[in-house]
Motif scaffolding. Structure first.
Motif, PDB file in Angstrom:
ATOM      1  N   ARG A  78       0.822  -1.215   0.000  1.00  0.00           N
ATOM      2  CA  ARG A  78       0.000   0.000   0.000  1.00  0.00           C
ATOM      3  C   ARG A  78       0.856   1.265   0.000  1.00  0.00           C
ATOM      4  O   ARG A  78       0.338   2.361   0.119  1.00  0.00           O
ATOM      5  CB  ARG A  78      -0.934   0.004   1.215  1.00  0.00           C
ATOM      6  N   GLY A  79       2.151   1.097  -0.161  1.00  0.00           N
ATOM      7  CA  GLY A  79       3.047   2.250  -0.175  1.00  0.00           C
ATOM      8  C   GLY A  79       3.082   2.933  -1.530  1.00  0.00           C
ATOM      9  O   GLY A  79       2.374   2.563  -2.467  1.00  0.00           O
ATOM     10  N   GLU A  80       3.964   3.903  -1.630  1.00  0.00           N
ATOM     11  CA  GLU A  80       4.142   4.678  -2.856  1.00  0.00           C
ATOM     12  C   GLU A  80       5.072   3.922  -3.808  1.00  0.00           C
ATOM     13  O   GLU A  80       6.094   3.384  -3.396  1.00  0.00           O
ATOM     14  CB  GLU A  80       4.762   6.033  -2.485  1.00  0.00           C
ATOM     15  N   ASN A  81       4.683   3.891  -5.076  1.00  0.00           N
ATOM     16  CA  ASN A  81       5.556   3.278  -6.073  1.00  0.00           C
ATOM     17  C   ASN A  81       6.749   4.192  -6.312  1.00  0.00           C
ATOM     18  O   ASN A  81       6.578   5.360  -6.644  1.00  0.00           O
ATOM     19  CB  ASN A  81       4.810   3.047  -7.392  1.00  0.00           C
ATOM     20  N   PHE A  82       7.926   3.656  -6.119  1.00  0.00           N
ATOM     21  CA  PHE A  82       9.162   4.417  -6.285  1.00  0.00           C
ATOM     22  C   PHE A  82       9.995   3.719  -7.343  1.00  0.00           C
ATOM     23  O   PHE A  82      10.318   2.537  -7.186  1.00  0.00           O
ATOM     24  CB  PHE A  82       9.932   4.428  -4.956  1.00  0.00           C
ATOM     25  N   GLY A  83      10.341   4.418  -8.407  1.00  0.00           N
ATOM     26  CA  GLY A  83      11.196   3.848  -9.436  1.00  0.00           C
ATOM     27  C   GLY A  83      12.652   3.829  -8.990  1.00  0.00           C
ATOM     28  O   GLY A  83      13.039   4.487  -8.026  1.00  0.00           O
ATOM     29  N   SER A  84      13.460   3.105  -9.704  1.00  0.00           N
ATOM     30  CA  SER A  84      14.878   2.969  -9.354  1.00  0.00           C
ATOM     31  C   SER A  84      15.604   4.304  -9.347  1.00  0.00           C
ATOM     32  O   SER A  84      16.401   4.578  -8.444  1.00  0.00           O
ATOM     33  CB  SER A  84      15.563   2.009 -10.331  1.00  0.00           C
ATOM     34  N   ASP A  85      15.357   5.149 -10.356  1.00  0.00           N
ATOM     35  CA  ASP A  85      15.994   6.465 -10.383  1.00  0.00           C
ATOM     36  C   ASP A  85      15.573   7.310  -9.187  1.00  0.00           C
ATOM     37  O   ASP A  85      16.379   8.049  -8.623  1.00  0.00           O
ATOM     38  CB  ASP A  85      15.669   7.211 -11.683  1.00  0.00           C
ATOM     39  N   MET A  86      14.303   7.190  -8.813  1.00  0.00           N
ATOM     40  CA  MET A  86      13.808   7.947  -7.661  1.00  0.00           C
ATOM     41  C   MET A  86      14.466   7.464  -6.370  1.00  0.00           C
ATOM     42  O   MET A  86      14.800   8.261  -5.499  1.00  0.00           O
ATOM     43  CB  MET A  86      12.285   7.829  -7.556  1.00  0.00           C
ATOM     44  N   ILE A  87      14.646   6.154  -6.238  1.00  0.00           N
ATOM     45  CA  ILE A  87      15.315   5.606  -5.055  1.00  0.00           C
ATOM     46  C   ILE A  87      16.739   6.145  -4.971  1.00  0.00           C
ATOM     47  O   ILE A  87      17.191   6.579  -3.905  1.00  0.00           O
ATOM     48  CB  ILE A  87      15.296   4.063  -5.073  1.00  0.00           C
ATOM     49  N   ALA A  88      17.449   6.140  -6.091  1.00  0.00           N
ATOM     50  CA  ALA A  88      18.833   6.638  -6.097  1.00  0.00           C
ATOM     51  C   ALA A  88      18.877   8.107  -5.687  1.00  0.00           C
ATOM     52  O   ALA A  88      19.695   8.506  -4.843  1.00  0.00           O
ATOM     53  CB  ALA A  88      19.455   6.445  -7.484  1.00  0.00           C
ATOM     54  N   ARG A  89      18.000   8.926  -6.258  1.00  0.00           N
ATOM     55  CA  ARG A  89      17.972  10.357  -5.899  1.00  0.00           C
ATOM     56  C   ARG A  89      17.604  10.552  -4.442  1.00  0.00           C
ATOM     57  O   ARG A  89      18.161  11.411  -3.757  1.00  0.00           O
ATOM     58  CB  ARG A  89      17.003  11.116  -6.812  1.00  0.00           C
ATOM     59  N   GLU A 121       9.654   7.379   7.558  1.00  0.00           N
ATOM     60  CA  GLU A 121       9.784   8.573   6.716  1.00  0.00           C
ATOM     61  C   GLU A 121       9.133   8.339   5.363  1.00  0.00           C
ATOM     62  O   GLU A 121       8.650   9.259   4.720  1.00  0.00           O
ATOM     63  CB  GLU A 121      11.263   8.907   6.530  1.00  0.00           C
ATOM     64  N   ALA A 122       9.153   7.080   4.930  1.00  0.00           N
ATOM     65  CA  ALA A 122       8.565   6.730   3.637  1.00  0.00           C
ATOM     66  C   ALA A 122       8.049   5.301   3.694  1.00  0.00           C
ATOM     67  O   ALA A 122       8.569   4.471   4.455  1.00  0.00           O
ATOM     68  CB  ALA A 122       9.603   6.871   2.522  1.00  0.00           C
ATOM     69  N   VAL A 123       7.025   5.025   2.898  1.00  0.00           N
ATOM     70  CA  VAL A 123       6.522   3.665   2.717  1.00  0.00           C
ATOM     71  C   VAL A 123       6.493   3.428   1.215  1.00  0.00           C
ATOM     72  O   VAL A 123       5.786   4.117   0.483  1.00  0.00           O
ATOM     73  CB  VAL A 123       5.113   3.478   3.334  1.00  0.00           C
ATOM     74  N   TRP A 124       7.309   2.474   0.776  1.00  0.00           N
ATOM     75  CA  TRP A 124       7.459   2.198  -0.651  1.00  0.00           C
ATOM     76  C   TRP A 124       6.823   0.862  -1.003  1.00  0.00           C
ATOM     77  O   TRP A 124       6.778  -0.058  -0.194  1.00  0.00           O
ATOM     78  CB  TRP A 124       8.930   2.147  -1.037  1.00  0.00           C
ATOM     79  N   SER A 125       6.396   0.770  -2.254  1.00  0.00           N
ATOM     80  CA  SER A 125       5.767  -0.438  -2.755  1.00  0.00           C
ATOM     81  C   SER A 125       6.494  -0.934  -4.003  1.00  0.00           C
ATOM     82  O   SER A 125       6.994  -0.138  -4.787  1.00  0.00           O
ATOM     83  CB  SER A 125       4.305  -0.128  -3.107  1.00  0.00           C
ATOM     84  N   PHE A 126       6.510  -2.229  -4.156  1.00  0.00           N
ATOM     85  CA  PHE A 126       6.997  -2.831  -5.398  1.00  0.00           C
ATOM     86  C   PHE A 126       5.815  -3.159  -6.311  1.00  0.00           C
ATOM     87  O   PHE A 126       5.913  -3.992  -7.197  1.00  0.00           O
ATOM     88  CB  PHE A 126       7.815  -4.097  -5.110  1.00  0.00           C
ATOM     89  N   GLY A 127       4.685  -2.510  -6.076  1.00  0.00           N
ATOM     90  CA  GLY A 127       3.486  -2.721  -6.871  1.00  0.00           C
ATOM     91  C   GLY A 127       2.349  -3.193  -5.983  1.00  0.00           C
ATOM     92  O   GLY A 127       2.521  -3.446  -4.794  1.00  0.00           O
ATOM     93  N   ALA A 128       1.185  -3.319  -6.574  1.00  0.00           N
ATOM     94  CA  ALA A 128      -0.012  -3.674  -5.810  1.00  0.00           C
ATOM     95  C   ALA A 128      -0.065  -5.152  -5.453  1.00  0.00           C
ATOM     96  O   ALA A 128      -0.825  -5.555  -4.578  1.00  0.00           O
ATOM     97  CB  ALA A 128      -1.256  -3.284  -6.608  1.00  0.00           C
ATOM     98  N   ALA A 129       0.724  -5.971  -6.118  1.00  0.00           N
ATOM     99  CA  ALA A 129       0.711  -7.409  -5.837  1.00  0.00           C
ATOM    100  C   ALA A 129       1.324  -7.684  -4.465  1.00  0.00           C
ATOM    101  O   ALA A 129       2.143  -6.926  -3.967  1.00  0.00           O
ATOM    102  CB  ALA A 129       1.488  -8.159  -6.911  1.00  0.00           C
ATOM    103  N   THR A 130       0.907  -8.787  -3.884  1.00  0.00           N
ATOM    104  CA  THR A 130       1.495  -9.248  -2.631  1.00  0.00           C
ATOM    105  C   THR A 130       2.581 -10.257  -2.981  1.00  0.00           C
ATOM    106  O   THR A 130       2.348 -11.197  -3.736  1.00  0.00           O
ATOM    107  CB  THR A 130       0.425  -9.911  -1.742  1.00  0.00           C
TER     108      THR A 130
END
Length: 160
Positions: A78-89, A121-130
């Motif tokens: 249920r977290g925010e989708n974060f792309g790889s470039d966003m994670i690096a930044r 500080e952040a909640v990240w998701s790898f997508g909606a799938a479990t």
């Protein structure tokens, strides 16, 4: 900046553990020149409580104790989708701001306790799938490694 991966449960010997170790080892080597130490991994025992809410609370207490003063990032569908470039930044921004440590957290089978989500500080998701926790560990370790390669300009990441 010190990075750690805190996960509920223990990975048994096998291909999943080997992949996690491989990516974390690569992330440690790539991150050293960028001002990162780790990521180290810390496994937290699963709660034996009979109620899911109690298990989440007990596991959250142990995770928060292990994280100490670290900033916390939780992985949750249920977290925010974060792309790889966003994670690096995101990592670079916190490193450059003088953040001392970040703990990336993977909760137990019942998910994350509310006290843990509140402190994050952040909640990240790898997508909606479990995904099984073993797979989330692999994904988290790989994304930390990929983040290091993006920051260093290594050709591993072929994003746009």
């Amino acid at each position: 900046m010190r990075l750690s991966l805190i996960a509920v449960g223990r990975l048994k010997a096998g291909p999943e553990r080997e992949l996690v170790v491989r990516y974390l080892t690569r992330a440690v080597a790539a991150g050293r020149a960028l001002g990162f130490s780790g990521p180290s991994i810390l496994e937290i025992s699963e709660s034996k409580s009979t109620r899911a809410a109690d298990r989440k609370t007990q596991e959250a207490v142990l995770i928060l104790k292990a994280a100490g003063e670290s900033r916390i990032v939780c992985f949750d569908e249920r977290g925010e989708n974060f792309g790889s470039d966003m994670i690096a930044r995101w990592l670079a921004t916190r490193r450059d701001a003088g953040v001392r440590s970040i703990a990336f957290v993977i909760g137990g089978a019942d998910g994350l306790g509310p006290e843990l989500r509140q402190r994050a500080e952040a909640v990240w998701s790898f997508g909606a799938a479990t995904f099984p926790h073993q797979i989330v560990r692999i994904l988290a370790a790989e994304q930390l490694y990929r983040g290091m390669t993006i920051l260093s300009g290594h050709p591993y990441h072929r994003g746009e």
